[in-house]
Scaffold this active site. Sequence first.
Site, PDB file in Angstrom:
ATOM      1  N   LYS A  17      -5.628  -2.868  -5.368  1.00 29.75           N
ATOM      2  CA  LYS A  17      -5.561  -2.341  -4.003  1.00 29.75           C
ATOM      3  C   LYS A  17      -4.682  -1.093  -3.948  1.00 29.75           C
ATOM      4  O   LYS A  17      -3.761  -0.936  -4.759  1.00 29.75           O
ATOM      5  CB  LYS A  17      -5.133  -3.427  -3.018  1.00 29.75           C
ATOM      6  N   LYS A  72       1.703   1.270  -1.888  1.00 32.00           N
ATOM      7  CA  LYS A  72       2.852   2.170  -1.789  1.00 32.00           C
ATOM      8  C   LYS A  72       3.561   2.321  -3.107  1.00 32.00           C
ATOM      9  O   LYS A  72       4.203   3.325  -3.375  1.00 32.00           O
ATOM     10  CB  LYS A  72       3.897   1.571  -0.837  1.00 32.00           C
ATOM     11  N   LYS A  86       5.617 -10.421  -6.251  1.00 31.34           N
ATOM     12  CA  LYS A  86       6.794  -9.563  -6.095  1.00 31.34           C
ATOM     13  C   LYS A  86       7.981 -10.065  -6.902  1.00 31.34           C
ATOM     14  O   LYS A  86       8.771  -9.275  -7.400  1.00 31.34           O
ATOM     15  CB  LYS A  86       7.201  -9.467  -4.619  1.00 31.34           C
TER      16      LYS A  86
HETATM   17  P1  TYM Z   1       2.741  -4.020   4.679  1.00 32.22           P
HETATM   18  O1  TYM Z   1       3.880  -3.224   5.174  1.00 32.22           O
HETATM   19  O2  TYM Z   1       2.626  -4.265   3.206  1.00 32.22           O
HETATM   20  O3  TYM Z   1       1.375  -3.357   5.133  1.00 32.22           O
HETATM   21  C1  TYM Z   1       1.156  -2.998   6.488  1.00 32.22           C
HETATM   22  C2  TYM Z   1      -0.291  -3.251   6.869  1.00 32.22           C
HETATM   23  O4  TYM Z   1      -1.173  -2.478   6.036  1.00 32.22           O
HETATM   24  C3  TYM Z   1      -2.149  -3.339   5.452  1.00 32.22           C
HETATM   25  N1  TYM Z   1      -2.494  -2.831   4.129  1.00 32.22           N
HETATM   26  C4  TYM Z   1      -3.732  -2.562   3.731  1.00 32.22           C
HETATM   27  N2  TYM Z   1      -4.909  -2.646   4.378  1.00 32.22           N
HETATM   28  C5  TYM Z   1      -6.015  -2.273   3.703  1.00 32.22           C
HETATM   29  N3  TYM Z   1      -5.997  -1.823   2.419  1.00 32.22           N
HETATM   30  C6  TYM Z   1      -4.832  -1.718   1.727  1.00 32.22           C
HETATM   31  N4  TYM Z   1      -4.817  -1.264   0.479  1.00 32.22           N
HETATM   32  C7  TYM Z   1      -3.628  -2.095   2.395  1.00 32.22           C
HETATM   33  N5  TYM Z   1      -2.322  -2.114   2.042  1.00 32.22           N
HETATM   34  C8  TYM Z   1      -1.643  -2.567   3.104  1.00 32.22           C
HETATM   35  C9  TYM Z   1      -1.476  -4.697   5.374  1.00 32.22           C
HETATM   36  O5  TYM Z   1      -2.422  -5.737   5.264  1.00 32.22           O
HETATM   37  C10 TYM Z   1      -0.715  -4.726   6.683  1.00 32.22           C
HETATM   38  O6  TYM Z   1      -1.566  -5.108   7.752  1.00 32.22           O
HETATM   39  N6  TYM Z   1       4.135  -8.723   5.690  1.00 32.22           N
HETATM   40  C11 TYM Z   1       3.573  -7.505   6.270  1.00 32.22           C
HETATM   41  C12 TYM Z   1       4.393  -6.965   7.426  1.00 32.22           C
HETATM   42  C13 TYM Z   1       4.664  -7.928   8.526  1.00 32.22           C
HETATM   43  C14 TYM Z   1       3.735  -8.406   9.484  1.00 32.22           C
HETATM   44  C15 TYM Z   1       4.468  -9.254  10.341  1.00 32.22           C
HETATM   45  C16 TYM Z   1       2.359  -8.192   9.684  1.00 32.22           C
HETATM   46  C17 TYM Z   1       5.869  -8.495   8.829  1.00 32.22           C
HETATM   47  N7  TYM Z   1       5.745  -9.279   9.914  1.00 32.22           N
HETATM   48  C18 TYM Z   1       3.854  -9.924  11.418  1.00 32.22           C
HETATM   49  C19 TYM Z   1       1.760  -8.850  10.759  1.00 32.22           C
HETATM   50  C20 TYM Z   1       2.495  -9.684  11.595  1.00 32.22           C
HETATM   51  C21 TYM Z   1       3.521  -6.449   5.194  1.00 32.22           C
HETATM   52  O7  TYM Z   1       4.243  -6.482   4.233  1.00 32.22           O
HETATM   53  O8  TYM Z   1       2.653  -5.410   5.459  1.00 32.22           O
END
Ligand code: TYM
Length: 333
Positions: free
Chosen positions: A195, A198, A112
């Site tokens: 992958k 967004k 990032k």
């Molecule tokens: P974020 O917002 O990028 O994504 C949210 C969730 O979606 C999953 N994900 C995917 N799973 C499968 N295939 C994909 N292409 C894909 N893209 C996204 C992510 O693995 C995630 O589970 N850092 C985290 C948010 C967060 C968090 C936490 C998660 C903040 N605090 C505490 C767990 C526990 C994030 O940026 O997810």
Amino acid sequence: TPRVFSGIQPTGNLHLGNYLGALKRFADAQNKGIESIYCMVDLHAITVWQDPADLARATRELCAGFIAAGVDPEKSILFNQSQVPEHTQMAWIFNCVARMGWMQRMTQFKDKAGKNAQNASLGLFAYPALMAADILVYHATHVPVGEDQKQHLELTRDIAIKFNHDYGVDFFPITEPVIEGAATRVMSFRDGTKKMSKSDPSDMSRINLTDDADAIAKKIRKAKTDPEPLPDSIEGLEDRPEARNLVNIYAALADLTPEQVIAEHAGQQFGTFKPSLADLAVAKLAPISTEMSRLMQDQGEIDNILRRGSDRARNIATPILQKTYDIAGMIRS
Ligand code: TYM
């Protein structure tokens, strides 16, 4: 007793990867009767610039997405991070536990921040310590996520271990990442080695949870594939990332294993398999999109849900933060 926590960033374009890797599995955990806490991590979102009006809208839309995907705000705790100040309070403690070297190894930061890391926000660098705080301020034991969050969850464990060790306590649980099922890494429809994300500029690379039936079917019909028919065993998918991705998506949507999908569809051309997948995806996803737009019509109700969820979350977080302060020698008088 197990307690599940997970979070999603309210940064718009909620997609099929978020649904299969996260939201659907959150609803499954809740429906198994496991205590579940789910968070819209608005404080994580602003580690990169967010227009305020867009952030507020994306937070409400994400809340609608959670509910439309089956997370029940009565059964689960559903809230936005900034309404529970214990997250940032705990994060400061963890900023002082985590080491610079641990943070520098985080691949998401490197991706990032890009080439010009000097210009990245300090918050982006500290991001994983706030994430550890999200989880540990509830003493959560299990965290369902997609594969891309694995390294962050290892850091969460390292923080818990070091805190317990430094203060000579057995206070924070060593959290289990739950990265299970056929679709923990949903790939782009344009490039099976990237992958689904967004931020991909091509809208055809992903199915958004706000897409209607026509858009869903069209994106699957146009998804990149190779010219071979589906193999008759799972090993035959090894060097075929696009084909494997579609099989995994089918499996996750149908609650089957990829092996079962291959057994049913062995030898099919994509001209046959894609329409089956499109029918399945429309049946599962179009109602989510419809329900999201219905929920988005009542902003006041969404805000009420987030406030009630935040109150419930604080009831759990407050005593755990107080105990942490006590352990660290912070006077409360
Ligand atoms: P974020 O917002 O990028 O994504 C949210 C969730 O979606 C999953 N994900 C995917 N799973 C499968 N295939 C994909 N292409 C894909 N893209 C996204 C992510 O693995 C995630 O589970 N850092 C985290 C948010 C967060 C968090 C936490 C998660 C903040 N605090 C505490 C767990 C526990 C994030 O940026 O997810």
